[in-house]
Design a protein around this motif. Structure first.
Motif, PDB file in Angstrom:
ATOM      1  N   SER A 290       0.833  -1.135   0.093  1.00 56.30           N
ATOM      2  CA  SER A 290       0.075  -0.080   0.008  1.00 56.30           C
ATOM      3  C   SER A 290       0.820   1.293  -0.009  1.00 56.30           C
ATOM      4  CB  SER A 290      -1.019   0.040   1.242  1.00 56.30           C
ATOM      5  OG  SER A 290      -0.076   0.191   2.143  1.00 56.30           O
ATOM      6  N   ALA A 291       0.243   2.424   0.115  1.00 59.77           N
ATOM      7  CA  ALA A 291       1.227   3.633   0.226  1.00 59.77           C
ATOM      8  C   ALA A 291       1.640   3.410   1.753  1.00 59.77           C
ATOM      9  CB  ALA A 291       0.096   4.857   0.114  1.00 59.77           C
ATOM     10  N   PRO A 292       2.750   4.305   1.924  1.00 64.91           N
ATOM     11  CA  PRO A 292       3.093   4.564   3.291  1.00 64.91           C
ATOM     12  C   PRO A 292       2.073   4.765   4.367  1.00 64.91           C
ATOM     13  CG  PRO A 292       4.616   5.491   1.837  1.00 64.91           C
ATOM     14  CD  PRO A 292       3.372   5.224   1.014  1.00 64.91           C
ATOM     15  N   GLY A 293       1.945   4.331   5.807  1.00 68.62           N
ATOM     16  CA  GLY A 293       0.880   4.437   6.340  1.00 68.62           C
ATOM     17  C   GLY A 293       0.184   2.925   6.585  1.00 68.62           C
ATOM     18  N   GLY A 294       0.738   2.007   6.264  1.00 67.11           N
ATOM     19  CA  GLY A 294       0.200   0.684   6.229  1.00 67.11           C
ATOM     20  C   GLY A 294       0.462   0.051   7.640  1.00 67.11           C
ATOM     21  N   LEU A 295       0.243  -1.381   7.839  1.00 69.45           N
ATOM     22  CA  LEU A 295       0.451  -1.869   9.286  1.00 69.45           C
ATOM     23  C   LEU A 295       1.764  -1.693   9.724  1.00 69.45           C
ATOM     24  CD1 LEU A 295      -2.040  -4.876   8.749  1.00 69.45           C
ATOM     25  CD2 LEU A 295      -2.371  -2.926  10.364  1.00 69.45           C
ATOM     26  N   ILE A 296       2.757  -1.948   8.470  1.00 73.13           N
ATOM     27  CA  ILE A 296       4.261  -1.887   8.755  1.00 73.13           C
ATOM     28  C   ILE A 296       4.612  -1.118   7.454  1.00 73.13           C
ATOM     29  CG2 ILE A 296       6.277  -3.380   8.508  1.00 73.13           C
ATOM     30  CD1 ILE A 296       4.659  -5.971   9.201  1.00 73.13           C
ATOM     31  N   ASP A 297       5.764  -0.189   7.781  1.00 73.87           N
ATOM     32  CA  ASP A 297       6.212   0.668   6.804  1.00 73.87           C
ATOM     33  C   ASP A 297       7.727   0.316   6.382  1.00 73.87           C
ATOM     34  OD1 ASP A 297       3.654   1.935   6.489  1.00 73.87           O
ATOM     35  OD2 ASP A 297       4.226   3.686   7.453  1.00 73.87           O
ATOM     36  N   GLY A 298       8.025   0.564   5.262  1.00 71.69           N
ATOM     37  CA  GLY A 298       9.400   0.393   4.793  1.00 71.69           C
ATOM     38  C   GLY A 298       9.718   0.774   3.292  1.00 71.69           C
ATOM     39  N   THR A 299      10.867   0.259   2.820  1.00 74.04           N
ATOM     40  CA  THR A 299      11.383   0.648   1.564  1.00 74.04           C
ATOM     41  C   THR A 299      11.531  -0.574   0.651  1.00 74.04           C
ATOM     42  OG1 THR A 299      12.868   2.179   2.995  1.00 74.04           O
ATOM     43  CG2 THR A 299      13.149   1.742   0.472  1.00 74.04           C
ATOM     44  N   LEU A 300      11.039  -0.511  -0.497  1.00 73.32           N
ATOM     45  CA  LEU A 300      10.875  -1.568  -1.579  1.00 73.32           C
ATOM     46  C   LEU A 300      12.560  -1.899  -1.896  1.00 73.32           C
ATOM     47  CD1 LEU A 300       8.567  -3.432  -2.908  1.00 73.32           C
ATOM     48  CD2 LEU A 300       8.648  -1.731  -4.366  1.00 73.32           C
ATOM     49  N   LYS A 301      12.966  -3.113  -1.389  1.00 72.64           N
ATOM     50  CA  LYS A 301      14.163  -3.352  -1.726  1.00 72.64           C
ATOM     51  C   LYS A 301      14.628  -4.140  -3.027  1.00 72.64           C
ATOM     52  CE  LYS A 301      16.916  -1.657   1.285  1.00 72.64           C
ATOM     53  NZ  LYS A 301      17.589  -0.416   1.060  1.00 72.64           N
ATOM     54  N   ASN A 302      13.447  -5.141  -3.537  1.00 77.15           N
ATOM     55  CA  ASN A 302      13.787  -5.804  -4.609  1.00 77.15           C
ATOM     56  C   ASN A 302      12.301  -5.993  -5.200  1.00 77.15           C
ATOM     57  OD1 ASN A 302      15.976  -7.091  -5.744  1.00 77.15           O
ATOM     58  ND2 ASN A 302      16.267  -7.909  -3.297  1.00 77.15           N
ATOM     59  N   ILE A 303      12.165  -6.323  -6.561  1.00 75.51           N
ATOM     60  CA  ILE A 303      11.173  -6.695  -7.186  1.00 75.51           C
ATOM     61  C   ILE A 303      11.498  -7.944  -8.008  1.00 75.51           C
ATOM     62  CG2 ILE A 303       9.175  -6.125  -8.871  1.00 75.51           C
ATOM     63  CD1 ILE A 303       9.493  -3.199  -7.971  1.00 75.51           C
ATOM     64  N   ILE A 304      10.978  -9.131  -7.783  1.00 72.83           N
ATOM     65  CA  ILE A 304      11.406 -10.353  -8.461  1.00 72.83           C
ATOM     66  C   ILE A 304      10.213 -10.881  -9.355  1.00 72.83           C
ATOM     67  CG2 ILE A 304      12.710 -12.478  -8.309  1.00 72.83           C
ATOM     68  CD1 ILE A 304      13.555 -11.334  -5.548  1.00 72.83           C
ATOM     69  N   TYR A 305      10.432 -11.035 -10.610  1.00 72.61           N
ATOM     70  CA  TYR A 305       9.441 -11.497 -11.527  1.00 72.61           C
ATOM     71  C   TYR A 305       9.651 -13.083 -11.576  1.00 72.61           C
ATOM     72  CZ  TYR A 305       6.634 -12.201 -15.792  1.00 72.61           C
ATOM     73  OH  TYR A 305       5.741 -12.699 -16.710  1.00 72.61           O
ATOM     74  N   PHE A 306       8.445 -13.807 -11.279  1.00 75.26           N
ATOM     75  CA  PHE A 306       8.597 -15.041 -11.364  1.00 75.26           C
ATOM     76  C   PHE A 306       7.588 -15.909 -12.269  1.00 75.26           C
ATOM     77  CE2 PHE A 306      10.527 -14.853  -7.050  1.00 75.26           C
ATOM     78  CZ  PHE A 306      11.250 -16.027  -7.084  1.00 75.26           C
ATOM     79  N   GLY A 307       7.235 -15.161 -13.325  1.00 75.64           N
ATOM     80  CA  GLY A 307       6.175 -15.521 -14.166  1.00 75.64           C
ATOM     81  C   GLY A 307       4.798 -15.654 -13.768  1.00 75.64           C
ATOM     82  N   THR A 308       4.479 -16.579 -12.848  1.00 77.10           N
ATOM     83  CA  THR A 308       3.130 -16.831 -12.508  1.00 77.10           C
ATOM     84  C   THR A 308       2.924 -15.625 -11.369  1.00 77.10           C
ATOM     85  OG1 THR A 308       4.214 -18.394 -10.713  1.00 77.10           O
ATOM     86  CG2 THR A 308       3.003 -19.223 -12.534  1.00 77.10           C
TER      87      THR A 308
END
Ligand SMILES: Nc1ncnc2c1ncn2[C@@H]1O[C@H](COP(=O)(O)OP(=O)(O)OP(=O)(O)O)[C@@H](O)[C@H]1O
Ligand SMILES: [Mg+2]
Length: 356
Positions: A290-308
């Motif tokens: 979600s946008a910041p302000g979720g249950l836990i906040d943080g920084t996106l470190k990795n986006i890994i595409y797995f096909g499915t």
């Protein structure tokens, strides 16, 4: 149908004593596909061999259909075993191996011939009936071992990693085949594997084992969605472990305050903590970004595409990693980028307080 109570097994004695099974309690129903799942060395084979009669338990009771079987030798028990190393007779043909149990029971020749024919067909080995078992492949040997154990129609079939020698495709085929066979014959299956996916797809119920103990028994969905302990959550599927503090417990639901200060509703298992610090488990596919302000906040470190699906690794502000898994839609454009500030959300009830 099979009742095991207070069963333990210690090998050796004195300084070299090793306890391979500790206080095993389990009831297996008639016509059930029951799986023992756990890592190498946790005691799966020892438990199976105790049922078969090749291991003599140190304590405990074991009954089949209400009858004590611990005093009976292996051949007098209503069970048959497919061993981990399949142990075929090398000096016999495929057909002779399959008919062996029936020969031992002095069944009429015509009956043996007909049953062996059916079994050969079942495991797709009819063409190789007259080959010696030393002249067939490992996967074919495994299928012969299965047919040999099934031929005398035991009440209980014990299977110790019976598909391990097969390639991926044949393994998938045999999983479906075994499941069908079990449903058709009404035989109770006690199946051993260390492969969690195999356990989830085939079993009516699973007992998760570690270090000689059964940690949890339940249906595949129950075990996956509601792991009771950290080991179970970790061993089966991928899991996020989140620290929190129990604020209030009402029956099976608890309010847990996360380190972010946000309070979530988590599922509380019997025997779980009712106050103080706890770990909650959240499956990656049960959470979302979600946008910041979720249950836990943080920084996106990795986006890994797995096909499915796509996995998002979030470095949380409190210093841990949280993984989110989203199913991919055709031609969807990736809306997130690495380095972005994000929130993590999940619905009430998907978090599970672990007993540890
Ligand atoms: N006869 C024996 N004497 C001493 N220790 C034994 C004996 N048989 C098994 N063990 C030990 O008991 C533990 C459980 O062994 P078991 O064969 O039941 O494991 P498993 O869960 O079947 O493992 P795997 O997945 O590798 O087959 C192991 O640590 C093993 O070394
Ligand atoms: Mg084993």
């Amino acid at each position: 149908m099979i009742e095991i109570a207070g069963l333990s097994k210690t090998f050796g004695s004195g300084a070299s004593a090793f306890t391979a099974l500790k206080d095993i309690n389990v009831t297996i129903q008639e016509n059930e596909f029951f799986t023992l799942l756990g890592p190498s060395g946790c005691g799966k084979t020892t438990l199976l061999r105790s049922i078969a009669g090749f291991v003599d338990p140190s304590t405990g009771t074991l009954t089949i259909n209400g009858e004590d079987i611990l005093s009976k030798p292996p051949f007098a028990r209503p069970v048959n075993t497919v061993f981990q190393n399949y142990a075929l007779f090398p000096h016999m043909t495929v057909a002779e191996n399959i008919g062996f149990g029936l020969e031992m029971q002095d069944r009429p020749k015509a009956e043996i011939k007909s049953v062996v024919g059916d079994m050969l067909e079942l495991v797709q080995m009819t063409q190789m009936a007259d080959r010696m078992t030393s002249q067939i492949s490992g996967g074919q040997q495994q299928r012969v071992a299965l047919a040999r154990a099934l031929a005398p129609k035991p009440e209980v079939l014990l299977l110790d990693e019976p598909l391990s020698a097969l390639d991926f495709k044949l393994r998938k085929e045999m999983q479906i085949e075994l499941k069908r066979l079990q449903a058709e014959t009404g035989i109770t299956f006690v199946f051993v594997t260390h492969d969690q996916e195999e356990a989830l797809t085939m079993s009516d119920r699973i007992a998760v084992m570690n270090a000689g103990r059964i940690l949890q028994i339940g249906g595949p969905k129950d075990i996956y969605d509601h792991p009771a302990e950290r080991f179970v959550a970790d061993f089966i599927g991928d899991t996020n472990f989140v620290d929190g503090e129990v604020k209030k417990v009402a029956g099976e639901t608890a309010q847990v305050q996360l380190q972010s200060g946000k309070v979530i509703k988590a599922r509380n298992v019997a025997g779980g903590a009712t106050s103080g610090p706890v770990t909650v488990a959240v499956r990656p596919e049960h959470a979302d970004l979600s946008a910041p302000g979720g249950l836990i906040d943080g920084t996106l470190k990795n986006i890994i595409y797995f096909g499915t699906d796509t996995h998002y690794h979030v470095q949380t502000d409190d210093g841990s990693t949280f993984v989110i898994r989203r199913q991919n839609q055709p031609d969807a454009v990736e809306a997130h980028e690495v380095g972005e500030k994000v929130g993590v959300t999940f619905n009430a009830g998907v978090a599970q307080i672990l007993r540890d």
